[in-house]
Design a protein around this motif. Structure first.
Motif, PDB file in Angstrom:
ATOM      1  N   GLN A 182       0.812  -1.208   0.000  1.00  0.00           N
ATOM      2  CA  GLN A 182       0.000   0.000   0.000  1.00  0.00           C
ATOM      3  C   GLN A 182       0.853   1.269   0.000  1.00  0.00           C
ATOM      4  OE1 GLN A 182      -3.510   0.360  -0.175  1.00  0.00           O
ATOM      5  NE2 GLN A 182      -3.217  -1.753  -0.872  1.00  0.00           N
ATOM      6  N   GLN A 183       2.158   1.113   0.265  1.00  0.00           N
ATOM      7  CA  GLN A 183       3.057   2.265   0.289  1.00  0.00           C
ATOM      8  C   GLN A 183       3.595   2.618  -1.101  1.00  0.00           C
ATOM      9  OE1 GLN A 183       3.984   4.155   3.224  1.00  0.00           O
ATOM     10  NE2 GLN A 183       2.103   3.091   3.785  1.00  0.00           N
ATOM     11  N   GLY A 184       3.350   1.772  -2.083  1.00  0.00           N
ATOM     12  CA  GLY A 184       3.908   1.999  -3.410  1.00  0.00           C
ATOM     13  C   GLY A 184       3.435   3.307  -4.027  1.00  0.00           C
ATOM     14  N   LEU A 185       4.377   4.081  -4.561  1.00  0.00           N
ATOM     15  CA  LEU A 185       4.052   5.359  -5.185  1.00  0.00           C
ATOM     16  C   LEU A 185       3.838   5.233  -6.690  1.00  0.00           C
ATOM     17  CD1 LEU A 185       6.569   7.613  -3.218  1.00  0.00           C
ATOM     18  CD2 LEU A 185       4.078   7.668  -3.039  1.00  0.00           C
ATOM     19  N   ASN A 186       4.320   4.172  -7.290  1.00  0.00           N
ATOM     20  CA  ASN A 186       4.102   3.956  -8.716  1.00  0.00           C
ATOM     21  C   ASN A 186       2.717   3.368  -8.959  1.00  0.00           C
ATOM     22  OD1 ASN A 186       6.472   4.700 -10.428  1.00  0.00           O
ATOM     23  ND2 ASN A 186       7.559   3.426  -8.943  1.00  0.00           N
ATOM     24  N   PRO A 187       2.166   3.558 -10.168  1.00  0.00           N
ATOM     25  CA  PRO A 187       0.763   3.184 -10.435  1.00  0.00           C
ATOM     26  C   PRO A 187       0.477   1.705 -10.202  1.00  0.00           C
ATOM     27  CG  PRO A 187       1.640   4.546 -12.212  1.00  0.00           C
ATOM     28  CD  PRO A 187       2.800   4.193 -11.332  1.00  0.00           C
ATOM     29  N   GLU A 188      -0.681   1.461  -9.630  1.00  0.00           N
ATOM     30  CA  GLU A 188      -1.158   0.087  -9.449  1.00  0.00           C
ATOM     31  C   GLU A 188      -1.631  -0.461 -10.791  1.00  0.00           C
ATOM     32  OE1 GLU A 188      -4.231  -2.361  -6.511  1.00  0.00           O
ATOM     33  OE2 GLU A 188      -4.319  -0.167  -6.643  1.00  0.00           O
ATOM     34  N   ILE A 189      -1.378  -1.733 -11.060  1.00  0.00           N
ATOM     35  CA  ILE A 189      -1.854  -2.374 -12.284  1.00  0.00           C
ATOM     36  C   ILE A 189      -2.569  -3.679 -11.924  1.00  0.00           C
ATOM     37  CG2 ILE A 189      -0.123  -1.381 -13.828  1.00  0.00           C
ATOM     38  CD1 ILE A 189       1.466  -3.961 -13.580  1.00  0.00           C
ATOM     39  N   LYS A 190      -3.476  -4.097 -12.809  1.00  0.00           N
ATOM     40  CA  LYS A 190      -4.234  -5.321 -12.593  1.00  0.00           C
ATOM     41  C   LYS A 190      -3.810  -6.352 -13.642  1.00  0.00           C
ATOM     42  CE  LYS A 190      -6.822  -3.457  -9.345  1.00  0.00           C
ATOM     43  NZ  LYS A 190      -6.716  -3.876  -7.921  1.00  0.00           N
ATOM     44  N   VAL A 191      -3.024  -7.320 -13.223  1.00  0.00           N
ATOM     45  CA  VAL A 191      -2.634  -8.416 -14.112  1.00  0.00           C
ATOM     46  C   VAL A 191      -2.977  -9.739 -13.424  1.00  0.00           C
ATOM     47  CG1 VAL A 191      -0.785  -7.133 -15.246  1.00  0.00           C
ATOM     48  CG2 VAL A 191      -0.284  -8.450 -13.192  1.00  0.00           C
ATOM     49  N   THR A 192      -3.307 -10.733 -14.222  1.00  0.00           N
ATOM     50  CA  THR A 192      -3.651 -12.058 -13.697  1.00  0.00           C
ATOM     51  C   THR A 192      -2.744 -13.102 -14.329  1.00  0.00           C
ATOM     52  OG1 THR A 192      -5.341 -12.346 -15.410  1.00  0.00           O
ATOM     53  CG2 THR A 192      -6.038 -11.392 -13.308  1.00  0.00           C
ATOM     54  N   ASP A 193      -2.659 -14.239 -13.674  1.00  0.00           N
ATOM     55  CA  ASP A 193      -1.760 -15.306 -14.132  1.00  0.00           C
ATOM     56  C   ASP A 193      -2.148 -15.847 -15.498  1.00  0.00           C
ATOM     57  OD1 ASP A 193      -0.306 -15.064 -11.813  1.00  0.00           O
ATOM     58  OD2 ASP A 193      -1.372 -16.686 -10.767  1.00  0.00           O
ATOM     59  N   ASP A 194      -3.431 -15.770 -15.832  1.00  0.00           N
ATOM     60  CA  ASP A 194      -3.864 -16.345 -17.107  1.00  0.00           C
ATOM     61  C   ASP A 194      -3.675 -15.394 -18.299  1.00  0.00           C
ATOM     62  OD1 ASP A 194      -5.756 -14.550 -16.276  1.00  0.00           O
ATOM     63  OD2 ASP A 194      -7.481 -15.781 -16.826  1.00  0.00           O
ATOM     64  N   MET A 195      -3.196 -14.209 -18.043  1.00  0.00           N
ATOM     65  CA  MET A 195      -2.929 -13.266 -19.127  1.00  0.00           C
ATOM     66  C   MET A 195      -1.682 -13.686 -19.903  1.00  0.00           C
ATOM     67  SD  MET A 195      -3.485  -9.421 -17.616  1.00  0.00           S
ATOM     68  CE  MET A 195      -5.096  -8.811 -17.153  1.00  0.00           C
ATOM     69  N   GLY A 196      -1.682 -13.470 -21.212  1.00  0.00           N
ATOM     70  CA  GLY A 196      -0.495 -13.684 -22.012  1.00  0.00           C
ATOM     71  C   GLY A 196       0.526 -12.577 -21.745  1.00  0.00           C
ATOM     72  N   TRP A 197       1.790 -12.851 -22.066  1.00  0.00           N
ATOM     73  CA  TRP A 197       2.822 -11.859 -21.781  1.00  0.00           C
ATOM     74  C   TRP A 197       2.611 -10.578 -22.589  1.00  0.00           C
ATOM     75  CZ3 TRP A 197       6.002  -9.698 -25.374  1.00  0.00           C
ATOM     76  CH2 TRP A 197       6.166 -10.359 -26.597  1.00  0.00           C
ATOM     77  N   GLU A 198       2.017 -10.717 -23.779  1.00  0.00           N
ATOM     78  CA  GLU A 198       1.778  -9.523 -24.595  1.00  0.00           C
ATOM     79  C   GLU A 198       0.817  -8.560 -23.892  1.00  0.00           C
ATOM     80  OE1 GLU A 198       2.326 -12.981 -27.543  1.00  0.00           O
ATOM     81  OE2 GLU A 198       1.257 -12.606 -25.646  1.00  0.00           O
ATOM     82  N   LYS A 199      -0.218  -9.118 -23.256  1.00  0.00           N
ATOM     83  CA  LYS A 199      -1.194  -8.297 -22.543  1.00  0.00           C
ATOM     84  C   LYS A 199      -0.550  -7.632 -21.325  1.00  0.00           C
ATOM     85  CE  LYS A 199      -5.309  -6.656 -21.652  1.00  0.00           C
ATOM     86  NZ  LYS A 199      -5.914  -5.586 -22.492  1.00  0.00           N
TER      87      LYS A 199
END
Length: 379
Positions: free
Chosen positions: A117-134
C-alpha cells in the motif's frame, strides 16, 4: 591514510621520467600546487565542499545500483543533490551524513498493490492467465515513473539532525521485463511524456513530505525536496535536477516549486559543439597540449559540462591514460594544472585521471581559486 607529498621535485625531472622530450616554456610555481596522497575509493566526492560524517552508512546502501541504469546518473543524483542543498544547509555550518531515516524506500518506489500500500508507482491489474503480450501492454500504459529516492542528512557537529534533502529520481524511459508461461523473458520499453513525468513527480513529492513528517525525529526539521530526470541506459551524460522546493520547519506541505534550468553537454559531440564551440575548442587544445609533452602515452579527454541557461556551472574532465606509476601521475598533474587555470580561469573544473588501475588522480579547481591535486594510491 592521507599524507602530503613533497612538491619540490622539478617539473622537468618528472616529465623526463615520463618519456617526454620537450618541456613547457612557462609553468605555475609548483610550490603552489597542493598535492596529496590518499587511499583510493573517494571517487566523485573529492570536490564536494561538505565535511562528511563518515561513521554512519546509508540505511538504503546499495539500493541505487539496483534501480538506476547507469553509473553517471548515480553520481549526479548524489552530487547534484548536494549542490542544491548548499543553498539551504551551508557547508560552513553543517556536516553531511548519508541517509539514516527512510527505511521504507524499497516499498515506496514499488507499485501500489494489495501487498504494498506504500507503493508510489501506479497500481496495475494483471492475472496469471494473461499472455505476456497483454501484461506488457498494461505496463506500457502504466509505466514506473519513480525509480529511486535519495536521502541526505545535514547534521551539526554533535550529529544532531538539522535538515534533510530528498531527491526523487524520475524515469524518462521505463524498461519493462515480462516472463511468459514457458519462463522466457520478454523485454520492452516506453518513453515517458515529459509533462506527465513532471506531474507525477510533484504529486509523489507531496506524499513523500507527508510520510517524512511522520518519521520520528523529522516532524519539524527543514526539508529540501527535488526532482531528477534519469537518462536512458548507456547515456554518456547524466540527467539533472529540474525542480526543487524547500519545506520549512513545522510546515507539512509544498507551497511552490523552483525550476532548475540545467543540462549536461558532452565533449566531443555535435550537440556540445553546437552549444559551446569555444568550450569544445578549449578542451581539444588542452588535450593536444598534454599529448605534446607525453609523447609515449595515448591520453584521451572526455568532457562533461553542466550549463544553467547559457552559463557553465561545472566542468568534469575524464582523462584516460595507461600511466600507472606515481611519478608519471604527479608529472602529468603538475603539467596540466597551470594549463587548467589558463584555459578555464573562472570555471569550476574537476579532472579525474583514469588508468588501468582505476582513478589515480583527482585535480580540483574551484572558481577563481588555486587548484589542488589528490594522488590516489592503492591500499
Amino acid at each position: 591514510m592521507k599524507k602530503t607529498i613533497a612538491v619540490s621535485l622539478s617539473l622537468l625531472f618528472l616529465l623526463s621520467g615520463c618519456g617526454s622530450t620537450n618541456e613547457p616554456e612557462e609553468v605555475m610555481d609548483e610550490n603552489k600546487i597542493d598535492i596529496h596522497d590518499q587511499t583510493s575509493g573517494n571517487g566523485a566526492r573529492e570536490y564536494l565542499k561538505y565535511n562528511v560524517k563518515s561513521d554512519s552508512f546509508a540505511v538504503n546502501r546499495g539500493l541505487i545500483t539496483e534501480t538506476i541504469n547507469n553509473k553517471i546518473d548515480m553520481d549526479e543524483i548524489e552530487t547534484g543533490l548536494m549542490t542544491l542543498s548548499k543553498e539551504f544547509f551551508s557547508p560552513d555550518t553543517f556536516l553531511y551524513e548519508e541517509g539514516q531515516f527512510l527505511t521504507d524506500v524499497t516499498s515506496w518506489i514499488g507499485r501500489k498493490s494489495a501487498d504494498n500500500q506504500q507503493g508510489l508507482n501506479p497500481e496495475i491489474k494483471v492475472t496469471d492467465d494473461m499472455g505476456w503480450e497483454k501484461k506488457m501492454e498494461i505496463q506500457k500504459k502504466n509505466p514506473m515513473y519513480l525509480a529511486y529516492i535519495h536521502e541526505q542528512n545535514y547534521v551539526d557537529t554533535k550529529g544532531n539532525i538539522k535538515g534533510i534533502s530528498l531527491g526523487l529520481a524520475m524515469n524518462t524511459i521505463d524498461y519493462i521485463r515480462v516472463q511468459d508461461s514457458q519462463g522466457l523473458m520478454h523485454f520492452g520499453e516506453v518513453r515517458i511524456d515529459k509533462k506527465e513525468m513532471e506531474k507525477q513527480g510533484r504529486e509523489m513529492a507531496e506524499k513523500v513530505i507527508s510520510r517524512v513528517r511522520k518519521i520520528e525525529g523529522l516532524g519539524n526539521i527543514p526539508i529540501m525536496i527535488s526532482l531528477y530526470n534519469v537518462q536512458e541506459q548507456n547515456s554518456v551524460i547524466p540527467g539533472n535536477y529540474y525542480a526543487y522546493s524547500f519545506v520549512k520547519e513545522n510546515e507539512n506541505k509544498i507551497k511552490n516549486w523552483e525550476q532548475v534550468n540545467q543540462q549536461y553537454y558532452y565533449f566531443p559531440s555535435d550537440a556540445g559543439e553546437k552549444k559551446d564551440r569555444d568550450m569544445a575548442e578549449r578542451l581539444l587544445n588542452l588535450e593536444d597540449y598534454v599529448n605534446q609533452y607525453f609523447t609515449n602515452q595515448d591520453i584521451d579527454f572526455v568532457g562533461k559540462a553542466l550549463y544553467e541557461e547559457e552559463d557553465i556551472t561545472k566542468l568534469v574532465i575524464e582523462v584516460s591514460s595507461e600511466m600507472i606509476k606515481s611519478p608519471e601521475i604527479i608529472g602529468f598533474s603538475q603539467a596540466i594544472v597551470p594549463e587548467l587555470v589558463d584555459y578555464f580561469p573562472h570555471t569550476p573544473a574537476y579532472v579525474y585521471v583514469k588508468t588501468p588501475k582505476g582513478i589515480k588522480a583527482t585535480i580540483i579547481k574551484e572558481e577563481d581559486q588555486e587548484p589542488f591535486v589528490h594522488i590516489h594510491e592503492d591500499n
